[in-house]
Write a protein that holds these residues in place. Structure first.
Motif, PDB file in Angstrom:
ATOM      1  N   ARG A   1       0.809  -1.221   0.000  1.00 16.08           N
ATOM      2  CA  ARG A   1       0.000   0.000   0.000  1.00 16.08           C
ATOM      3  C   ARG A   1       0.842   1.271   0.000  1.00 16.08           C
ATOM      4  NH1 ARG A   1      -3.774  -3.085   3.328  1.00 16.08           N
ATOM      5  NH2 ARG A   1      -2.549  -2.563   5.188  1.00 16.08           N
ATOM      6  N   ILE A   2       2.119   1.158   0.369  1.00 23.41           N
ATOM      7  CA  ILE A   2       2.962   2.345   0.493  1.00 23.41           C
ATOM      8  C   ILE A   2       3.386   2.823  -0.886  1.00 23.41           C
ATOM      9  CG2 ILE A   2       5.101   3.271   1.432  1.00 23.41           C
ATOM     10  CD1 ILE A   2       4.947   1.119   3.612  1.00 23.41           C
ATOM     11  N   GLN A   3       3.151   4.087  -1.162  1.00 27.72           N
ATOM     12  CA  GLN A   3       3.530   4.670  -2.446  1.00 27.72           C
ATOM     13  C   GLN A   3       4.292   5.973  -2.220  1.00 27.72           C
ATOM     14  OE1 GLN A   3      -0.317   5.103  -4.354  1.00 27.72           O
ATOM     15  NE2 GLN A   3      -0.132   3.120  -5.359  1.00 27.72           N
ATOM     16  N   PHE A   4       5.327   6.152  -3.031  1.00 22.45           N
ATOM     17  CA  PHE A   4       6.090   7.391  -2.953  1.00 22.45           C
ATOM     18  C   PHE A   4       5.245   8.547  -3.481  1.00 22.45           C
ATOM     19  CE2 PHE A   4       9.185  10.540  -4.355  1.00 22.45           C
ATOM     20  CZ  PHE A   4      10.062  10.561  -3.281  1.00 22.45           C
ATOM     21  N   ARG A   5       5.376   9.700  -2.872  1.00 22.68           N
ATOM     22  CA  ARG A   5       4.637  10.881  -3.314  1.00 22.68           C
ATOM     23  C   ARG A   5       5.356  11.525  -4.493  1.00 22.68           C
ATOM     24  NH1 ARG A   5       3.134  14.748   1.597  1.00 22.68           N
ATOM     25  NH2 ARG A   5       2.407  15.908  -0.237  1.00 22.68           N
ATOM     26  N   PRO A   6       4.745  11.527  -5.681  1.00 22.91           N
ATOM     27  CA  PRO A   6       5.422  12.069  -6.866  1.00 22.91           C
ATOM     28  C   PRO A   6       5.859  13.514  -6.714  1.00 22.91           C
ATOM     29  CG  PRO A   6       3.474  10.816  -7.502  1.00 22.91           C
ATOM     30  CD  PRO A   6       3.428  10.956  -6.009  1.00 22.91           C
ATOM     31  N   ASP A   7       5.113  14.306  -5.931  1.00 20.59           N
ATOM     32  CA  ASP A   7       5.483  15.718  -5.778  1.00 20.59           C
ATOM     33  C   ASP A   7       6.720  15.889  -4.906  1.00 20.59           C
ATOM     34  OD1 ASP A   7       4.137  14.866  -3.526  1.00 20.59           O
ATOM     35  OD2 ASP A   7       3.048  16.750  -3.213  1.00 20.59           O
ATOM     36  N   HIS A   8       7.222  14.806  -4.311  1.00 22.48           N
ATOM     37  CA  HIS A   8       8.455  14.860  -3.526  1.00 22.48           C
ATOM     38  C   HIS A   8       9.645  14.278  -4.290  1.00 22.48           C
ATOM     39  CE1 HIS A   8       6.983  15.610   0.832  1.00 22.48           C
ATOM     40  NE2 HIS A   8       6.125  16.131  -0.030  1.00 22.48           N
ATOM     41  N   ALA A   9       9.464  13.988  -5.555  1.00 25.24           N
ATOM     42  CA  ALA A   9      10.529  13.370  -6.338  1.00 25.24           C
ATOM     43  C   ALA A   9      11.693  14.324  -6.537  1.00 25.24           C
ATOM     44  CB  ALA A   9       9.993  12.924  -7.695  1.00 25.24           C
ATOM     45  N   LEU A  10      12.893  13.768  -6.571  1.00 26.69           N
ATOM     46  CA  LEU A  10      14.080  14.536  -6.917  1.00 26.69           C
ATOM     47  C   LEU A  10      13.953  14.989  -8.368  1.00 26.69           C
ATOM     48  CD1 LEU A  10      16.845  15.297  -5.592  1.00 26.69           C
ATOM     49  CD2 LEU A  10      17.786  13.272  -6.704  1.00 26.69           C
ATOM     50  N   TRP A  11      14.212  16.274  -8.619  1.00 19.39           N
ATOM     51  CA  TRP A  11      14.146  16.918  -9.940  1.00 19.39           C
ATOM     52  C   TRP A  11      12.717  17.083 -10.443  1.00 19.39           C
ATOM     53  CZ3 TRP A  11      17.796  12.726 -12.304  1.00 19.39           C
ATOM     54  CH2 TRP A  11      19.045  12.781 -11.673  1.00 19.39           C
ATOM     55  N   SER A  12      11.722  17.010  -9.559  1.00 17.96           N
ATOM     56  CA  SER A  12      10.331  17.010 -10.017  1.00 17.96           C
ATOM     57  C   SER A  12       9.941  18.296 -10.739  1.00 17.96           C
ATOM     58  CB  SER A  12       9.383  16.769  -8.841  1.00 17.96           C
ATOM     59  OG  SER A  12       9.525  17.784  -7.861  1.00 17.96           O
ATOM     60  N   GLU A  13      10.609  19.422 -10.457  1.00 20.59           N
ATOM     61  CA  GLU A  13      10.235  20.668 -11.111  1.00 20.59           C
ATOM     62  C   GLU A  13      11.422  21.338 -11.794  1.00 20.59           C
ATOM     63  OE1 GLU A  13       7.981  23.329  -8.720  1.00 20.59           O
ATOM     64  OE2 GLU A  13       6.306  21.919  -8.478  1.00 20.59           O
ATOM     65  N   HIS A  14      12.382  20.535 -12.221  1.00 19.67           N
ATOM     66  CA  HIS A  14      13.535  21.105 -12.926  1.00 19.67           C
ATOM     67  C   HIS A  14      13.407  20.996 -14.436  1.00 19.67           C
ATOM     68  CE1 HIS A  14      15.870  22.126  -9.415  1.00 19.67           C
ATOM     69  NE2 HIS A  14      15.712  20.911  -8.904  1.00 19.67           N
ATOM     70  N   GLY A  15      12.338  20.392 -14.919  1.00 19.36           N
ATOM     71  CA  GLY A  15      12.135  20.303 -16.354  1.00 19.36           C
ATOM     72  C   GLY A  15      13.149  19.427 -17.063  1.00 19.36           C
ATOM     73  N   LEU A  16      13.682  18.423 -16.370  1.00 20.42           N
ATOM     74  CA  LEU A  16      14.703  17.561 -16.955  1.00 20.42           C
ATOM     75  C   LEU A  16      14.109  16.307 -17.594  1.00 20.42           C
ATOM     76  CD1 LEU A  16      17.308  17.744 -14.052  1.00 20.42           C
ATOM     77  CD2 LEU A  16      17.422  18.913 -16.256  1.00 20.42           C
ATOM     78  N   GLY A  17      12.818  16.092 -17.382  1.00 21.06           N
ATOM     79  CA  GLY A  17      12.185  14.870 -17.872  1.00 21.06           C
ATOM     80  C   GLY A  17      12.257  13.748 -16.859  1.00 21.06           C
ATOM     81  N   PHE A  18      13.401  13.580 -16.229  1.00 19.53           N
ATOM     82  CA  PHE A  18      13.590  12.506 -15.249  1.00 19.53           C
ATOM     83  C   PHE A  18      13.151  12.945 -13.854  1.00 19.53           C
ATOM     84  CE2 PHE A  18      16.844  11.935 -18.528  1.00 19.53           C
ATOM     85  CZ  PHE A  18      16.606  10.633 -18.905  1.00 19.53           C
ATOM     86  N   GLN A  19      12.591  12.000 -13.102  1.00 29.88           N
ATOM     87  CA  GLN A  19      12.288  12.199 -11.694  1.00 29.88           C
ATOM     88  C   GLN A  19      12.733  10.958 -10.923  1.00 29.88           C
ATOM     89  OE1 GLN A  19       8.183  13.194 -11.030  1.00 29.88           O
ATOM     90  NE2 GLN A  19       8.227  14.979 -12.388  1.00 29.88           N
ATOM     91  N   VAL A  20      13.295  11.162  -9.747  1.00 30.96           N
ATOM     92  CA  VAL A  20      13.816  10.057  -8.937  1.00 30.96           C
ATOM     93  C   VAL A  20      12.915   9.849  -7.732  1.00 30.96           C
ATOM     94  CG1 VAL A  20      15.791   9.144  -7.683  1.00 30.96           C
ATOM     95  CG2 VAL A  20      16.158  10.620  -9.683  1.00 30.96           C
ATOM     96  N   HIS A  21      12.397   8.623  -7.597  1.00 31.23           N
ATOM     97  CA  HIS A  21      11.588   8.221  -6.454  1.00 31.23           C
ATOM     98  C   HIS A  21      12.377   7.218  -5.616  1.00 31.23           C
ATOM     99  CE1 HIS A  21       7.478   9.119  -8.597  1.00 31.23           C
ATOM    100  NE2 HIS A  21       8.405  10.013  -8.880  1.00 31.23           N
TER     101      HIS A  21
END
Length: 536
Positions: A86-106
């Motif tokens: 049931r545990i899911q990572f919060r996408p809005d807390h991803a590394l690089w989530s708002e840097h416009g790089l395309g990649f996000q790290v969870h």
């Protein structure tokens, strides 16, 4: 919640090169925060490059192995399967989530089966900065669990996932996952997860215990440009070996559907190793047309992969159809400097599987292309008896001819292709489309019980233009039995050329089967290989 930095573990801050101290520089840096915000914090800045990292891991191999020292918080240790899923990572807390790089790290939450935490670092401009995750980065979907873990300090995470808009520009998809020991897997366009790869394999299915090296640290380099390759470095550790890995990951695109990884593995052996596997692949094969009689299942086929493909130095392409029998299967296929090998999923139509949930037609194939000369060795294929599709029962990997001894270091480079890898891209050779097996003899009469019938369909390539009245020649060999009644004919319904032959067996020894078609003085098809094993 602010994601903050922490210093490297003391055990990791070891030597650089020929005994110089590994330097740490204190200074002000931008730490990673949720929602892509950046805040200033006083942190430890660690210079990082692959050669320095490799030297550190080599030095560590000269020291006695120290098992991971950590104490998993009780709130994590109590997670059961239902809690964990049931545990899911919060996408809005991803590394690089708002840097416009395309990649996000969870990150993956520690606990359940994943009790050995790993450390995660971000690389920017040659500097490594630890990234710390906490309970606020996850949705628990269970108030009792969330209350239990609130405010808990994470000793590390279970693994990492990198997301990317692989299939559509407005949707983030999972691209690659590193989770558990040295396992990782990736997706090409329009794929869903299936088979896995591993960093290294040691002593699998021998008369000594298997050893499972683990990735203990990940260093993720922030991409220089949006959509460009992302580079991940990983530290490998076990009682017998240390390693420094570099993964250069290029997502699949409209032009190149497959996701490509360029892998460099620098290995250092603490002690002699009985058998070691480079570029190991792990998959699942339950049943297909050759062995479905033992499964009472509405689906025609169930597998993540159905064949091992090998491209030899000579140019010959071999297709070893997979099997799942009551007895353990072991095949050592000697090669000199192979061009490629991999576990493939052939059959990209829904009707092949009829599974609207698992969608086996979308599972990726995985191809390994060595970089440089790998010399002599063997590709080992392991086929473990399995009753359930949750069991990964297939292994394939390269075994160098030269043994690994204590104090030695080795380096391997290879490229991984994750995607559909459809066989019709090879315009010259026909490919093995299907392998079938059943009771031998003539239909409608009672036949000897020691006869087995094998049916191989070849499609594509130059075969498509050969008239039915002038069939190509068959080259077939059988070890462990006697071939009988060989027939080759063209199937009008789909254009395939079907090879049918019976084999008389002694019902105790396995059969090694090999066949291909020739015409105009050259081989027209892949070489079909199969190992049939009698019931135990």
């Amino acid at each position: 919640m602010k994601r903050h930095q922490q210093s490297l573990p003391n055990r990791r801050a070891v030597l650089l090169g020929g005994g110089a101290a590994f330097l740490l520089m204190s200074g002000t840096a931008l730490s990673s925060a949720p929602f892509g915000q950046e805040v200033e914090a006083e942190v430890k800045l660690t210079p990082f490059d692959f050669d320095t990292f490799s030297a550190r891991m080599k030095d560590l191999a000269g020291q006695p192995y120290v098992a991971p020292q950590f104490e998993l918080p009780e709130s994590f240790d109590g997670l059961d399967y239902d809690d964990y899923r049931r545990i899911q990572f919060r996408p809005d807390h991803a590394l690089w989530s708002e840097h416009g790089l395309g990649f996000q790290v969870h990150a993956f939450h520690p606990g359940w089966l994943f009790k050995e935490p790993v450390k995660v670092f971000e690389l920017r401009d040659g500097i490594a900065m630890p990234v710390e995750f906490g309970a606020a980065d996850f949705d628990y979907h269970d108030a009792a669990v969330e209350e239990r873990v609130a405010g808990t300090t994470f000793p590390g995470v279970a693994g990492i996932r990198i997301n990317y808009p692989l299939n559509a520009g407005d949707r983030m998809d999972e691209l690659v996952t590193f989770l558990g020991a040295s396992y990782f897997r990736a997706l090409g366009r329009d794929n869903i997860y299936g088979l896995s790869a591993r960093g290294l394999l040691l002593n699998s299915w021998l008369d000594v215990p298997e050893e499972f090296p683990r990735f203990s640290e990940f260093y993720i380099e922030r991409p220089a440009v949006a959509g460009g390759p992302v580079i991940v470095y990983a530290a490998l550790e076990s009682p017998s070996v240390t390693g420094a890995y570099r993964f250069v990951i290029t997502p699949g695109s409209e032009a190149e559907q497959s996701t490509i990884m360029d892998v460099t593995a620098r290995l250092n052996f603490r002690q002699d190793v009985r058998e070691w596997g480079v570029a190991p692949l792990t998959s699942m094969f339950l049943f297909a047309e050759a062995n479905r009689a033992g499964f009472d299942d509405y689906r025609p086929q169930v597998h993540d992969s159905n064949g091992l493909l090998i491209e030899r130095e000579s140019g010959e392409v071999m297709w070893r159809a997979l099997n799942n029998s009551p007895a353990l299967g072991n095949s050592y296929l000697w090669e000199n400097n192979p061009k490629a090998f991999g576990l493939y999923q052939r059959g990209r139509e829904f009707d092949t599987y009829q599974d609207a949930g698992a969608h086996y037609e979308r599972r990726p194939s995985l191809r390994v292309e060595p970089i440089g000369s790998w010399g002599q060795g063997s590709i080992r294929l392991i086929e473990i008896p399995a009753k359930l599709e949750v069991d990964d029962n297939i292994g394939a990997f390269w075994i160098p001819a030269e043994p690994a001894l204590a104090g030695q270091s080795r380096e391997f480079g290879y490229r991984l292709f994750w995607g559909d890898l459809n066989p019709d891209t090879n315009s010259r050779l026909a490919y093995v489309a299907e392998t079938r097996s059943g009771a031998g003899g003539v239909s409608g009469v009672e036949n000897a019980t020691n006869l087995r019938k094998f049916v191989v369909d070849f499609m594509g390539g130059e075969l498509a233009d050969i008239p039915a009245e002038t069939p190509p020649d068959v080259v077939a060999t059988v070890s462990g039995g006697v071939a009988q009644h060989t027939v080759l004919s063209r199937i009008d319904a789909n254009g395939a050329w079907r090879l049918v032959f019976d084999v008389e067996t002694d019902e105790t020894a396995p059969l090694e089967l090999r066949a291909y078609l020739v015409g105009s003085g050259r081989q027209l098809t892949e070489t079909w290989l199969y190992q049939w094993r009698p019931a135990a």
